[in-house]
Design a protein around this motif. Structure first.
Motif, mmCIF file in Angstrom:
data_model
loop_
_atom_site.group_PDB
_atom_site.id
_atom_site.type_symbol
_atom_site.label_atom_id
_atom_site.label_comp_id
_atom_site.label_asym_id
_atom_site.label_seq_id
_atom_site.Cartn_x
_atom_site.Cartn_y
_atom_site.Cartn_z
ATOM 1 N N ARG A 19 0.835 -1.204 0.000
ATOM 2 C CA ARG A 19 0.000 0.000 0.000
ATOM 3 C C ARG A 19 0.870 1.254 0.000
ATOM 4 N NH1 ARG A 19 -5.598 -1.015 -0.244
ATOM 5 N NH2 ARG A 19 -5.838 -3.184 0.268
ATOM 6 N N ASP A 20 0.303 2.355 -0.491
ATOM 7 C CA ASP A 20 1.024 3.628 -0.468
ATOM 8 C C ASP A 20 0.704 4.386 0.819
ATOM 9 O OD1 ASP A 20 -1.479 4.798 -0.825
ATOM 10 O OD2 ASP A 20 -1.111 5.390 -2.893
ATOM 11 N N GLU A 21 1.146 5.638 0.899
ATOM 12 C CA GLU A 21 0.944 6.425 2.125
ATOM 13 C C GLU A 21 -0.520 6.754 2.400
ATOM 14 O OE1 GLU A 21 2.044 9.411 -1.145
ATOM 15 O OE2 GLU A 21 2.667 7.412 -0.552
ATOM 16 N N TYR A 22 -1.393 6.577 1.408
ATOM 17 C CA TYR A 22 -2.828 6.829 1.576
ATOM 18 C C TYR A 22 -3.614 5.532 1.770
ATOM 19 C CZ TYR A 22 -1.238 11.251 -0.294
ATOM 20 O OH TYR A 22 -0.552 12.421 -0.499
ATOM 21 N N ASP A 23 -2.899 4.433 1.965
ATOM 22 C CA ASP A 23 -3.467 3.093 2.135
ATOM 23 C C ASP A 23 -4.206 2.606 0.888
ATOM 24 O OD1 ASP A 23 -3.663 0.752 3.654
ATOM 25 O OD2 ASP A 23 -5.710 1.245 4.266
ATOM 26 N N LEU A 24 -3.756 3.072 -0.276
ATOM 27 C CA LEU A 24 -4.290 2.590 -1.552
ATOM 28 C C LEU A 24 -3.330 1.556 -2.121
ATOM 29 C CD1 LEU A 24 -5.304 6.047 -3.033
ATOM 30 C CD2 LEU A 24 -6.839 4.316 -2.088
ATOM 31 N N PRO A 25 -3.836 0.586 -2.875
ATOM 32 C CA PRO A 25 -2.942 -0.419 -3.461
ATOM 33 C C PRO A 25 -1.911 0.253 -4.377
ATOM 34 C CG PRO A 25 -5.253 -0.985 -3.835
ATOM 35 C CD PRO A 25 -5.228 0.384 -3.264
ATOM 36 N N THR A 26 -0.648 -0.042 -4.177
ATOM 37 C CA THR A 26 0.420 0.585 -4.956
ATOM 38 C C THR A 26 0.375 0.182 -6.415
ATOM 39 O OG1 THR A 26 1.826 0.678 -3.000
ATOM 40 C CG2 THR A 26 2.923 0.868 -5.120
ATOM 41 N N TYR A 27 0.145 -1.097 -6.692
ATOM 42 C CA TYR A 27 0.215 -1.607 -8.057
ATOM 43 C C TYR A 27 -1.144 -1.858 -8.706
ATOM 44 C CZ TYR A 27 5.064 -2.378 -6.742
ATOM 45 O OH TYR A 27 6.355 -2.214 -6.313
ATOM 46 N N PHE A 28 -2.225 -1.496 -8.020
ATOM 47 C CA PHE A 28 -3.575 -1.755 -8.535
ATOM 48 C C PHE A 28 -4.375 -0.466 -8.559
ATOM 49 C CE2 PHE A 28 -2.017 -5.713 -6.945
ATOM 50 C CZ PHE A 28 -2.528 -6.679 -7.787
ATOM 51 N N GLU A 29 -5.337 -0.399 -9.463
ATOM 52 C CA GLU A 29 -6.191 0.780 -9.558
ATOM 53 C C GLU A 29 -7.455 0.650 -8.716
ATOM 54 O OE1 GLU A 29 -6.900 1.845 -13.615
ATOM 55 O OE2 GLU A 29 -4.765 1.853 -14.095
ATOM 56 N N SER A 30 -7.674 -0.512 -8.122
ATOM 57 C CA SER A 30 -8.869 -0.757 -7.323
ATOM 58 C C SER A 30 -8.564 -1.844 -6.301
ATOM 59 C CB SER A 30 -10.014 -1.199 -8.235
ATOM 60 O OG SER A 30 -11.150 -1.521 -7.484
ATOM 61 N N ASN A 31 -9.416 -1.942 -5.282
ATOM 62 C CA ASN A 31 -9.279 -2.985 -4.271
ATOM 63 C C ASN A 31 -9.912 -4.303 -4.703
ATOM 64 O OD1 ASN A 31 -7.868 -1.542 -2.274
ATOM 65 N ND2 ASN A 31 -9.744 -0.524 -1.647
ATOM 66 N N GLU A 32 -10.608 -4.301 -5.842
ATOM 67 C CA GLU A 32 -11.289 -5.511 -6.292
ATOM 68 C C GLU A 32 -11.218 -5.641 -7.808
ATOM 69 O OE1 GLU A 32 -15.851 -4.736 -6.493
ATOM 70 O OE2 GLU A 32 -15.079 -3.702 -4.723
ATOM 71 N N ILE A 33 -11.506 -6.841 -8.295
ATOM 72 C CA ILE A 33 -11.569 -7.094 -9.727
ATOM 73 C C ILE A 33 -12.969 -6.722 -10.212
ATOM 74 C CG2 ILE A 33 -11.474 -8.880 -11.499
ATOM 75 C CD1 ILE A 33 -9.475 -10.358 -9.815
ATOM 76 N N HIS A 34 -13.036 -6.043 -11.342
ATOM 77 C CA HIS A 34 -14.323 -5.597 -11.860
ATOM 78 C C HIS A 34 -14.775 -6.359 -13.098
ATOM 79 C CE1 HIS A 34 -14.708 -2.154 -9.151
ATOM 80 N NE2 HIS A 34 -13.388 -2.110 -9.222
ATOM 81 N N ILE A 35 -14.112 -7.450 -13.430
ATOM 82 C CA ILE A 35 -14.537 -8.257 -14.570
ATOM 83 C C ILE A 35 -15.153 -9.549 -14.062
ATOM 84 C CG2 ILE A 35 -12.807 -7.282 -16.119
ATOM 85 C CD1 ILE A 35 -11.223 -9.935 -15.811
ATOM 86 N N ALA A 36 -16.036 -10.113 -14.878
ATOM 87 C CA ALA A 36 -16.672 -11.382 -14.515
ATOM 88 C C ALA A 36 -15.959 -12.565 -15.133
ATOM 89 C CB ALA A 36 -18.137 -11.366 -14.957
ATOM 90 N N GLY A 37 -15.115 -12.311 -16.142
ATOM 91 C CA GLY A 37 -14.374 -13.372 -16.805
ATOM 92 C C GLY A 37 -13.325 -12.767 -17.727
ATOM 93 N N LEU A 38 -12.328 -13.569 -18.091
ATOM 94 C CA LEU A 38 -11.244 -13.105 -18.953
ATOM 95 C C LEU A 38 -11.073 -14.059 -20.129
ATOM 96 C CD1 LEU A 38 -8.937 -11.028 -19.323
ATOM 97 C CD2 LEU A 38 -7.480 -12.606 -18.055
#
Length: 108
Positions: A19-38
């Protein structure tokens, strides 16, 4: 989500707990996956990026997101361009015979 890039998975997935200094994921844009399949054309089973913590396949499995490879994503993309957005279903471990109608989750 359909990816048309010819090779997916060779970078792997970084550590989700960093996490960064704001407690956000450093390498991710969100805390969860937003797709249902790949859906991908070609999948690399070996990842080799310095920040990789696990494989894409493991990350998807850990998050209950089905994935499929070996699909002609260029042809699929061409079809989507011709007719517009399409609903799809990835059926994991299907029964011997599929029911006549399959329920779809429409995100729209």
């Amino acid at each position: 989500l359909v990816l048309t890039f010819p090779l997916i998975g060779n970078y792997g997935v970084p550590d989700e707990s960093i996490r960064d200094e704001y407690d956000l994921p450093t390498y991710f844009e969100s805390n969860e996956i937003h797709i249902a399949g790949l859906v991908v054309s070609s999948y690399s089973w070996e990842h080799s990026h310095w920040a990789a913590h696990k494989s894409l396949a493991k990350w998807l499995k850990d998050n209950n997101v089905p994935g499929i490879y070996g699909v002609d994503t260029r042809a699929l993309t061409k079809k989507i361009r011709e007719v517009g957005a399409l609903l799809g279903n990835l059926v994991v471990n299907p029964p011997q015979s599929l029911p006549p109608t399959i329920e779809f989750s429409d995100p729209n």
